[in-house]
Design a protein around this motif. Structure first.
Motif, PDB file in Angstrom:
ATOM      1  N   TRP A 109      25.243  56.372  53.601  1.00 17.17           N
ATOM      2  CA  TRP A 109      23.872  56.751  52.873  1.00 17.17           C
ATOM      3  C   TRP A 109      22.948  56.623  54.039  1.00 17.17           C
ATOM      4  N   LYS A 128       9.153  59.389  40.310  1.00 18.32           N
ATOM      5  CA  LYS A 128       9.798  60.500  41.235  1.00 18.32           C
ATOM      6  C   LYS A 128       9.228  61.828  40.987  1.00 18.32           C
ATOM      7  N   ARG A 182      22.872  62.699  46.341  1.00 17.67           N
ATOM      8  CA  ARG A 182      23.636  61.667  45.070  1.00 17.67           C
ATOM      9  C   ARG A 182      23.976  62.915  44.070  1.00 17.67           C
ATOM     10  N   CYS A 222      17.990  61.869  49.538  1.00 19.81           N
ATOM     11  CA  CYS A 222      18.689  60.907  48.954  1.00 19.81           C
ATOM     12  C   CYS A 222      19.166  61.684  47.887  1.00 19.81           C
TER      13      CYS A 222
END
Ligand code: SF4
Length: 179
Positions: free
Chosen positions: A73, A123, A97, A93
């Motif tokens: 990651w 977010k 995912r 990110c």
């Protein structure tokens, strides 16, 4: 769009509980996909995963345990470490995912996938929407269910369920740069 079953990427129990409850009440039995190699340190990752697993088991739902490779990651967000939250690091990110979620959906025969990441007011909905659409475009035969989970009383329900189940409620997003 008629939705019967979906692969639901979950980030943590507080963000997932009200969404899962709503899905079940609307005749959708999700399979949970826990894939969050962004979380640091490992103990924190285990804690969040264990809370998600506890809730899934309580409801009799299957939970798929994705890999935890934080070093990989870190390679993925290399050069973006100093970016602020809601910036390019977070976009990358989300993409990582959700791409893993799209691939898992394809492998397991799901036509749709969604994520609980968007339930958090910290977010960017726009970033998540873009990342989900991007991930779906990389994998044949799957689409991203771009639902706004902050509406319909789910934000209020989220607070109640955290209390009711005594969920561990973290104070930072997940990676070391957000600590
Ligand atoms: S702040 Fe959260 S969304 Fe952004 S990179 Fe870190 S873990 Fe990912």
């Amino acid at each position: 769009m008629k939705i019967e079953n979906i692969l639901l990427h979950t980030c943590c129990a507080p963000c997932s509980a009200a969404i899962i409850e709503w899905l079940l009440a609307n005749g959708i039995r999700p399979t949970i996909f826990y894939f969050n190699p962004n979380i640091f340190p490992l103990a924190e990752y285990e804690k969040r995963k264990s809370e998600c697993t506890r809730y899934a088991h309580l409801l009799g739902l299957e939970i798929i345990d994705g890999d935890y490779d934080h070093a990989q990651w870190l390679k993925g967000i290399c050069g973006l470490e100093e970016q602020p939250e809601r910036g390019e690091r977070c976009m990358q990110c989300f993409k990582m995912r959700l791409l893993a979620t799209a691939k898992c959906a394809r492998l397991r025969g799901f036509k749709q996938f969604a994520t609980t990441l968007a339930s958090s007011r910290w977010k960017s909905l726009e970033q998540l929407s873009q990342a989900g659409q991007w991930a779906a475009a990389q994998v044949d035969g799957v689409t991203f269910w771009d639902k706004n989970w902050r509406k319909g009383g789910l934000s209020e329900r989220r607070k109640i369920l955290i209390q009711e189940h005594g969920f561990y409620n973290q104070s930072y997003c997940g990676c070391e740069f957000s600590q």
